[in-house]
Structures are given as C-alpha cells and as structure tokens.
Design a protein around this motif. Structure first.
Motif, PDB file in Angstrom:
ATOM      1  N   GLY A   1       0.817  -1.212   0.000  1.00 46.49           N
ATOM      2  CA  GLY A   1       0.000   0.000   0.000  1.00 46.49           C
ATOM      3  C   GLY A   1       0.847   1.256   0.000  1.00 46.49           C
ATOM      4  O   GLY A   1       0.560   2.221  -0.723  1.00 46.49           O
ATOM      5  N   ALA A   2       1.913   1.262   0.792  1.00 52.06           N
ATOM      6  CA  ALA A   2       2.800   2.423   0.838  1.00 52.06           C
ATOM      7  C   ALA A   2       3.478   2.646  -0.513  1.00 52.06           C
ATOM      8  O   ALA A   2       3.605   3.789  -0.970  1.00 52.06           O
ATOM      9  N   LEU A   3       3.903   1.578  -1.165  1.00 54.06           N
ATOM     10  CA  LEU A   3       4.535   1.709  -2.480  1.00 54.06           C
ATOM     11  C   LEU A   3       3.556   2.238  -3.522  1.00 54.06           C
ATOM     12  O   LEU A   3       3.924   3.064  -4.379  1.00 54.06           O
ATOM     13  N   ILE A   4       2.310   1.796  -3.442  1.00 57.60           N
ATOM     14  CA  ILE A   4       1.278   2.318  -4.346  1.00 57.60           C
ATOM     15  C   ILE A   4       1.084   3.814  -4.105  1.00 57.60           C
ATOM     16  O   ILE A   4       0.991   4.603  -5.056  1.00 57.60           O
ATOM     17  N   CYS A   5       1.041   4.205  -2.843  1.00 60.47           N
ATOM     18  CA  CYS A   5       0.885   5.625  -2.511  1.00 60.47           C
ATOM     19  C   CYS A   5       2.054   6.453  -3.019  1.00 60.47           C
ATOM     20  O   CYS A   5       1.864   7.553  -3.552  1.00 60.47           O
ATOM     21  N   LEU A   6       3.273   5.935  -2.879  1.00 62.47           N
ATOM     22  CA  LEU A   6       4.446   6.662  -3.372  1.00 62.47           C
ATOM     23  C   LEU A   6       4.446   6.760  -4.899  1.00 62.47           C
ATOM     24  O   LEU A   6       4.854   7.780  -5.457  1.00 62.47           O
ATOM     25  N   ALA A   7       3.985   5.711  -5.554  1.00 57.80           N
ATOM     26  CA  ALA A   7       3.877   5.774  -7.018  1.00 57.80           C
ATOM     27  C   ALA A   7       2.858   6.840  -7.412  1.00 57.80           C
ATOM     28  O   ALA A   7       3.090   7.623  -8.349  1.00 57.80           O
ATOM     29  N   GLY A   8       1.750   6.895  -6.707  1.00 59.78           N
ATOM     30  CA  GLY A   8       0.748   7.934  -6.967  1.00 59.78           C
ATOM     31  C   GLY A   8       1.310   9.320  -6.737  1.00 59.78           C
ATOM     32  O   GLY A   8       1.060  10.255  -7.518  1.00 59.78           O
ATOM     33  N   MET A   9       2.086   9.483  -5.681  1.00 59.52           N
ATOM     34  CA  MET A   9       2.725  10.771  -5.398  1.00 59.52           C
ATOM     35  C   MET A   9       3.622  11.177  -6.557  1.00 59.52           C
ATOM     36  O   MET A   9       3.597  12.323  -7.002  1.00 59.52           O
ATOM     37  N   ALA A  10       4.409  10.240  -7.055  1.00 57.77           N
ATOM     38  CA  ALA A  10       5.324  10.548  -8.149  1.00 57.77           C
ATOM     39  C   ALA A  10       4.568  10.968  -9.408  1.00 57.77           C
ATOM     40  O   ALA A  10       4.970  11.910 -10.103  1.00 57.77           O
ATOM     41  N   VAL A  11       3.466  10.295  -9.703  1.00 58.58           N
ATOM     42  CA  VAL A  11       2.668  10.656 -10.883  1.00 58.58           C
ATOM     43  C   VAL A  11       2.065  12.049 -10.700  1.00 58.58           C
ATOM     44  O   VAL A  11       2.144  12.895 -11.596  1.00 58.58           O
ATOM     45  N   ILE A  12       1.473  12.301  -9.536  1.00 62.27           N
ATOM     46  CA  ILE A  12       0.839  13.602  -9.295  1.00 62.27           C
ATOM     47  C   ILE A  12       1.866  14.726  -9.361  1.00 62.27           C
ATOM     48  O   ILE A  12       1.637  15.766  -9.987  1.00 62.27           O
ATOM     49  N   MET A  13       2.999  14.532  -8.748  1.00 65.33           N
ATOM     50  CA  MET A  13       3.947  15.623  -8.574  1.00 65.33           C
ATOM     51  C   MET A  13       4.910  15.797  -9.744  1.00 65.33           C
ATOM     52  O   MET A  13       5.240  16.926 -10.108  1.00 65.33           O
ATOM     53  N   TYR A  14       5.355  14.692 -10.329  1.00 62.67           N
ATOM     54  CA  TYR A  14       6.474  14.792 -11.274  1.00 62.67           C
ATOM     55  C   TYR A  14       6.142  14.404 -12.715  1.00 62.67           C
ATOM     56  O   TYR A  14       7.043  14.347 -13.551  1.00 62.67           O
ATOM     57  N   ALA A  15       4.874  14.178 -13.012  1.00 59.45           N
ATOM     58  CA  ALA A  15       4.510  13.884 -14.395  1.00 59.45           C
ATOM     59  C   ALA A  15       4.772  15.123 -15.256  1.00 59.45           C
ATOM     60  O   ALA A  15       4.564  16.252 -14.808  1.00 59.45           O
ATOM     61  N   PRO A  16       5.259  14.901 -16.478  1.00 55.80           N
ATOM     62  CA  PRO A  16       5.503  16.072 -17.333  1.00 55.80           C
ATOM     63  C   PRO A  16       4.179  16.756 -17.692  1.00 55.80           C
ATOM     64  O   PRO A  16       3.189  16.094 -18.005  1.00 55.80           O
ATOM     65  N   ARG A  17       4.177  18.055 -17.576  1.00 54.68           N
ATOM     66  CA  ARG A  17       2.976  18.830 -17.898  1.00 54.68           C
ATOM     67  C   ARG A  17       3.367  19.862 -18.955  1.00 54.68           C
ATOM     68  O   ARG A  17       4.431  20.452 -18.909  1.00 54.68           O
ATOM     69  N   GLY A  18       2.431  20.067 -19.872  1.00 53.35           N
ATOM     70  CA  GLY A  18       2.629  20.955 -21.015  1.00 53.35           C
ATOM     71  C   GLY A  18       3.038  22.305 -20.681  1.00 53.35           C
ATOM     72  O   GLY A  18       3.696  23.057 -21.221  1.00 53.35           O
TER      73      GLY A  18
END
Length: 110
Positions: A93-110
C-alpha cells in the motif's frame, strides 16, 4: 527546482507532521504532559511552512502528492519509534501511494 530538492522538502514536511502528531499522541495517550503536546503543536506548525517551498503553485496538488509521503513515512516512523512491523500489505500500500505521489507531482505537464 530539482526533483531531489522537492523530495527532500516532502521528507522534511513528513518529519514535522508525523513527528508532531506523534508528540501530541505521546503527550495525551501516553500521559507525557503538556510539554510534549506543545512541542507537537510547534512541529505541526512547522509542517505547514515546509510545504510552501515546493515548486508547484497548486496547494491541492502539493497536499495530494504529500499524502503518499505521509502514508509511507507514517509506517517508517512507527517502525523506528514504536517497534511496529508492517506486513506485506502495508508495504504494498505504501509503495502504491508513493507511485501515486510521483505521478501527481512529477509527471511532465505541457
């Protein structure tokens, strides 16, 4: 701002928030007194400032991303401070949460 600095800011925020909540818990639930509670309140206030140094200007995004750090950090704090042993579901569960954090925070945005 680099990803490394951003991650470090999340770690500092977690230290203040989780540590502050733990101090309040100790003060109230473990009857350690007002000094512990006061220190916890100060730490929780410091947490509020730590998040403001993140590069993104969107409060909701920062707080949502921090949620993943909080989940993983809480489990780690419990291991260090209270001898808690997470099971494989806690870790997953913690790893899933950290993966979600990475997507929310560090995904490339236009």
């Amino acid at each position: 701002m680099s990803v490394t600095r951003s991650v470090a800011l999340f770690a500092v925020a977690a230290l203040f928030e989780i540590g502050g909540a733990w101090l309040v818990w100790q003060g109230v639930r473990e009857h350690r007194g007002w000094l512990w509670i006061g220190a916890g309140v100060l730490a929780l206030g410091a947490y509020g400032f730590a998040a403001t140094f993140q590069p993104d200007a969107n409060f909701g995004r920062i707080l949502a991303a921090y949620g993943g750090v909080f989940v993983a950090g809480s489990l780690a704090w419990g291991m260090v401070a209270d001898g808690f042993r997470p099971d494989r579901y806690d870790v997953t569960g913690a790893l899933i949460c950290l993966a979600g954090m990475a997507v929310i925070m560090y995904a490339p945005r236009g």
